[in-house]
Write a protein that holds these residues in place. Structure first.
Motif, PDB file in Angstrom:
ATOM      1  N   THR A   1      47.958  35.710  41.136  1.00 18.76           N
ATOM      2  CA  THR A   1      47.655  34.758  40.061  1.00 18.76           C
ATOM      3  C   THR A   1      48.053  35.332  38.702  1.00 18.76           C
ATOM      4  O   THR A   1      48.713  34.651  37.901  1.00 18.76           O
ATOM      5  N   PHE A   2      47.688  36.584  38.445  1.00 19.51           N
ATOM      6  CA  PHE A   2      48.058  37.189  37.170  1.00 19.51           C
ATOM      7  C   PHE A   2      49.561  37.414  37.075  1.00 19.51           C
ATOM      8  O   PHE A   2      50.155  37.213  36.013  1.00 19.51           O
TER       9      PHE A   2
ATOM     10  N   ILE B   1      50.757  43.146  30.860  1.00 18.06           N
ATOM     11  CA  ILE B   1      49.656  43.524  31.750  1.00 18.06           C
ATOM     12  C   ILE B   1      49.578  42.551  32.922  1.00 18.06           C
ATOM     13  O   ILE B   1      49.402  42.965  34.072  1.00 18.06           O
ATOM     14  N   GLU B   2      49.719  41.269  32.638  1.00 17.02           N
ATOM     15  CA  GLU B   2      49.644  40.270  33.711  1.00 17.02           C
ATOM     16  C   GLU B   2      50.782  40.443  34.718  1.00 17.02           C
ATOM     17  O   GLU B   2      50.543  40.428  35.930  1.00 17.02           O
ATOM     18  N   LEU B   3      51.996  40.619  34.230  1.00 16.76           N
ATOM     19  CA  LEU B   3      53.157  40.712  35.109  1.00 16.76           C
ATOM     20  C   LEU B   3      53.142  42.005  35.926  1.00 16.76           C
ATOM     21  O   LEU B   3      53.121  41.976  37.159  1.00 16.76           O
TER      22      LEU B   3
ATOM     23  N   ILE C   1      39.573  45.790  35.208  1.00 12.06           N
ATOM     24  CA  ILE C   1      38.898  45.808  33.900  1.00 12.06           C
ATOM     25  C   ILE C   1      39.800  45.177  32.836  1.00 12.06           C
ATOM     26  O   ILE C   1      39.338  44.380  32.008  1.00 12.06           O
ATOM     27  N   LEU C   2      41.082  45.511  32.844  1.00 12.61           N
ATOM     28  CA  LEU C   2      42.014  44.906  31.882  1.00 12.61           C
ATOM     29  C   LEU C   2      42.079  43.395  32.056  1.00 12.61           C
ATOM     30  O   LEU C   2      42.084  42.643  31.075  1.00 12.61           O
ATOM     31  N   PHE C   3      42.131  42.943  33.310  1.00  6.34           N
ATOM     32  CA  PHE C   3      42.154  41.503  33.561  1.00  6.34           C
ATOM     33  C   PHE C   3      40.865  40.851  33.072  1.00  6.34           C
ATOM     34  O   PHE C   3      40.893  39.757  32.504  1.00  6.34           O
TER      35      PHE C   3
ATOM     36  N   LEU D   1      37.419  35.859  36.455  1.00  6.92           N
ATOM     37  CA  LEU D   1      36.603  36.913  35.853  1.00  6.92           C
ATOM     38  C   LEU D   1      35.664  37.515  36.900  1.00  6.92           C
ATOM     39  O   LEU D   1      35.524  38.743  36.980  1.00  6.92           O
ATOM     40  N   ALA D   2      35.041  36.674  37.713  1.00 10.64           N
ATOM     41  CA  ALA D   2      34.144  37.171  38.765  1.00 10.64           C
ATOM     42  C   ALA D   2      34.916  38.032  39.767  1.00 10.64           C
ATOM     43  O   ALA D   2      34.441  39.095  40.192  1.00 10.64           O
TER      44      ALA D   2
END
Length: 126
Positions: free
Chosen positions: A15-16, A51-53, A70-72, A100-101
């Motif tokens: 997803t990220f 960060i996402e990629l 943690i970054l996500f 987030l969860a």
């Protein structure tokens, strides 16, 4: 439990990764402009998209699971409080809360035996 962590890690990472890829392919300058319009410095678009990629790929591989999670989580908290709260729960907030969860769970649980983290031994400096 470990198979469940694997599923969460793969889904969260993918997803990220897709969100990061979309930011770069959709024109990162547009994303930077959006960030500025909601009060976030434009250069943060590059940081978040990177960060996402890259983080998405690494999370799927199981490298740096706790740190990336943690970054996500930080990225999601930023998105929730700058954009998503005003959209309402069914206006997009629900996805960010679920992600987030998942991020918090993986930050607490760490990687499993199905992750490269479990295969890589890092020696502490003497």
């Amino acid at each position: 439990m470990e198979k469940g962590n694997l599923i969460l890690r793969l889904v969260l990472g993918f997803t990220f990764f897709m969100h990061g890829l979309d930011k770069w392919r959709g024109g990162i300058d547009g994303t930077a402009g959006f960030f500025e319009s909601v009060g976030i410095p434009g250069f943060m678009a590059y940081v978040v998209a990177g960060i996402e990629l890259v983080g998405g790929i690494l999370l799927m591989l199981g490298l740096g699971v706790r740190v990336l999670s943690i970054l996500f989580a930080v990225i999601l908290i930023g998105a929730i409080f700058t954009v998503k709260l005003s959209a309402g729960f069914l206006g997009g907030l629900e996805l960010d809360i679920v992600l987030l969860a998942m991020s918090v769970h993986l930050a607490l649980a760490g990687s499993s035996r199905y992750a490269l983290d479990s295969r890589v031994k890092v020696k502490a400096a003497s």
